[in-house]
Scaffold this active site. Sequence first.
Site: not given
Length: 207
Positions: A16, A39, A42
């Site tokens: 990812s 993050r 994500h």
Amino acid sequence: MNKLQIVKPEDIEKRSMEIITSELNGRTWPEPQFSIIKRCIHTSADFEYADNLCFSEGAAEIGIKALRNGASIVTDTEMAAAGINKKKMEEYGGKIYCFMRDADVAEESVKRGCTRATVCMEKGADIRGEVIFAVGNAPTALVRLYELIQTGLKPTLIIGAPVGFVNVVEAKELIMETNIPYIVPKGRKGGSNIAATICNAMLYYKG
């Protein structure tokens, strides 16, 4: 089915992050900001965090150092508290606090005609040592923090990530006007998941 990627469970996050980095088309940021931005993308699959996530000077480094020194985290939602990695917090000697369900908070908010998040911030202000406020829902929490800062409160870091439409943008701007380190997604976006993600990104950072 033959179009599905075959990825081992332990490699999903790594893959990812590779996709995110690729789709940023060469855009990078200094670390540790870049790790936090990735993050947030994500968690949300929303690349707008590459542009709307704002850091005051040294904020990410300040947060990482504080967490490693056992800082406490105060959140305005049970969801954010649940999403922060407790094992990592315990490893560093820190604690996570959310006072939203406390009876005295509910009683005081009714008495004063304010939100429970407002009272939660006041309760968090009494915690000794380094404290990071991670707000993922209530702009009233940020407004109260701003007021407390004007009277002397000096939190280590404010993660100002409430989501919504009423006073959200304005409350974030108030925090960005203070001299307190902050990480803030400008605009209407944010949420408890983003507040928790920013905390975890700092907890996980290996630099």
